[in-house]
Design a protein around this motif. Sequence first.
Motif, mmCIF file in Angstrom:
data_model
loop_
_atom_site.group_PDB
_atom_site.id
_atom_site.type_symbol
_atom_site.label_atom_id
_atom_site.label_comp_id
_atom_site.label_asym_id
_atom_site.label_seq_id
_atom_site.Cartn_x
_atom_site.Cartn_y
_atom_site.Cartn_z
ATOM 1 N N SER A 76 0.823 -1.201 0.000
ATOM 2 C CA SER A 76 0.000 0.000 0.000
ATOM 3 C C SER A 76 0.863 1.260 0.000
ATOM 4 C CB SER A 76 -0.935 -0.007 1.205
ATOM 5 O OG SER A 76 -1.726 1.158 1.244
ATOM 6 N N GLN A 77 1.858 1.302 0.876
ATOM 7 C CA GLN A 77 2.731 2.472 0.939
ATOM 8 C C GLN A 77 3.552 2.629 -0.337
ATOM 9 O OE1 GLN A 77 2.675 4.840 3.284
ATOM 10 N NE2 GLN A 77 0.942 3.685 4.110
ATOM 11 N N LEU A 78 3.996 1.520 -0.899
ATOM 12 C CA LEU A 78 4.760 1.583 -2.145
ATOM 13 C C LEU A 78 3.893 2.117 -3.274
ATOM 14 C CD1 LEU A 78 7.305 0.955 -3.803
ATOM 15 C CD2 LEU A 78 6.406 -1.373 -4.112
ATOM 16 N N GLY A 79 2.665 1.637 -3.352
ATOM 17 C CA GLY A 79 1.779 2.100 -4.412
ATOM 18 C C GLY A 79 1.470 3.578 -4.314
ATOM 19 N N TYR A 80 1.181 4.053 -3.102
ATOM 20 C CA TYR A 80 0.890 5.480 -2.935
ATOM 21 C C TYR A 80 2.132 6.341 -3.138
ATOM 22 C CZ TYR A 80 -3.818 4.506 -1.246
ATOM 23 O OH TYR A 80 -5.128 4.118 -1.157
ATOM 24 N N SER A 81 3.293 5.822 -2.790
ATOM 25 C CA SER A 81 4.523 6.593 -2.998
ATOM 26 C C SER A 81 4.818 6.770 -4.489
ATOM 27 C CB SER A 81 5.704 5.892 -2.319
ATOM 28 O OG SER A 81 5.502 5.803 -0.922
ATOM 29 N N LEU A 82 4.590 5.721 -5.268
ATOM 30 C CA LEU A 82 4.861 5.792 -6.700
ATOM 31 C C LEU A 82 3.824 6.626 -7.451
ATOM 32 C CD1 LEU A 82 5.944 2.093 -7.394
ATOM 33 C CD2 LEU A 82 7.414 4.096 -7.134
ATOM 34 N N THR A 83 2.632 6.741 -6.885
ATOM 35 C CA THR A 83 1.551 7.451 -7.587
ATOM 36 C C THR A 83 1.055 8.638 -6.764
ATOM 37 O OG1 THR A 83 -0.145 5.997 -6.603
ATOM 38 C CG2 THR A 83 0.820 5.311 -8.708
ATOM 39 N N TRP A 84 1.927 9.237 -5.993
ATOM 40 C CA TRP A 84 1.502 10.307 -5.083
ATOM 41 C C TRP A 84 0.787 11.446 -5.811
ATOM 42 C CZ3 TRP A 84 0.977 11.304 -0.032
ATOM 43 C CH2 TRP A 84 0.823 12.631 0.362
ATOM 44 N N SER A 85 1.322 11.877 -6.909
ATOM 45 C CA SER A 85 0.737 13.016 -7.620
ATOM 46 C C SER A 85 -0.616 12.691 -8.234
ATOM 47 C CB SER A 85 1.697 13.492 -8.717
ATOM 48 O OG SER A 85 1.965 12.439 -9.631
ATOM 49 N N TYR A 86 -0.925 11.378 -8.384
ATOM 50 C CA TYR A 86 -2.197 10.984 -8.985
ATOM 51 C C TYR A 86 -3.225 10.499 -7.955
ATOM 52 C CZ TYR A 86 0.818 10.910 -13.101
ATOM 53 O OH TYR A 86 1.711 11.253 -14.085
ATOM 54 N N THR A 87 -2.776 10.209 -6.752
ATOM 55 C CA THR A 87 -3.690 9.654 -5.755
ATOM 56 C C THR A 87 -3.828 10.565 -4.542
ATOM 57 O OG1 THR A 87 -1.824 8.351 -4.872
ATOM 58 C CG2 THR A 87 -3.289 7.267 -6.451
#
Length: 348
Positions: free
Chosen positions: A69-80
């Motif tokens: 979860s943290q990895l996904g949000y870190s990689l897509t921070w500007s979109y999520t």
Amino acid sequence: MRTRKQTRAEEKAEFAPPDISLPRVVTITKTEGPTVSPLKRDTAPSSTRSKLPKMFQFPLVVILSFALSQLGYSLTWSYTKAPLVAHARPLSTWADWGLIVGWRVFELALGWFGNYDGYDITALNLLSSGPPLYLLFAFYETPPSALLAAITIETLATYIPFRLLRPLSKEHAAPDTVPNAEIVTDRPITLLTTLLAGAIYSVTLFFAYATYLPEYLVVHLTSLRSIASAHEATYVGLLPVTLVLGFAARAFVFTPAEATPPTRAEPFDPAAATLPQTVRWNFWGWSAQTKVVIRRTALLMAVSGANTFLQTRLTVQGVETPGAVAWSSVWVLAAAVTGLGLGAVGSV
């Protein structure tokens, strides 16, 4: 000139019964390697259990889920997360952090110790995470792309750990081999039950919009600029969202119930039964399939209601407790009616 012995030999040969011999049985043996039945061959990849000790499996599920979860949000921070900051309520106390993290661990524990597989826990996660995100979409003008990315991250963070450490159940790994396989694998039935569940969610939400929900939205969601979405909603307009929830509800409630083998009913003598036995029979004397529907519907109601309440109350700016209760009650009611409807279809 024939002799007397030759004449007797010819007479015996003429009147002797025909020589009928029994058919010979020829056995052909062949040495081959070990064979695998079609069922085992189809489910072999999904039936391989983790070799890790059981005491480490659930902690690893939790660690993997949070890490993904943290990895996904870190990689897509500007979109999520970035589009959600304007309406996000910061978790300012350890109690808030403890509630959010503790509930997430508890939700994973329900799926793990309830013996659910990756498909089950993913459907449950979608049904519980969808309502808070839909609130942001309908009333906070949050970009749909950000919400779709967020629900995708949450879904993968739930599915992957379970899929790695627990095999799929038979109704998901080999649906052709389960009881009522003709129902579980029938595409028209899949479509109709999905439409039924989606329609129930749509009608329930529309009913809430038309009755009590707008008042709670105005009074107890203080950061809302407008509730025009509640007044402009239609049955058809809600279907794109509710059909996704309907598909998940069908996967979580209907499919496992239909794939449950029937069991012989316990004998019950009303004349000789005690009061506790009578009460138990009247409240829990259902078939095995109906019991699965009841258990899963109750779990869906509890998880959807609790997660929707916590996420809206603690993570959305301006949401007060009565407003969070009102919003979560819609989805609890929808889950209850959906389980009742799918159970009625399965009992036909």
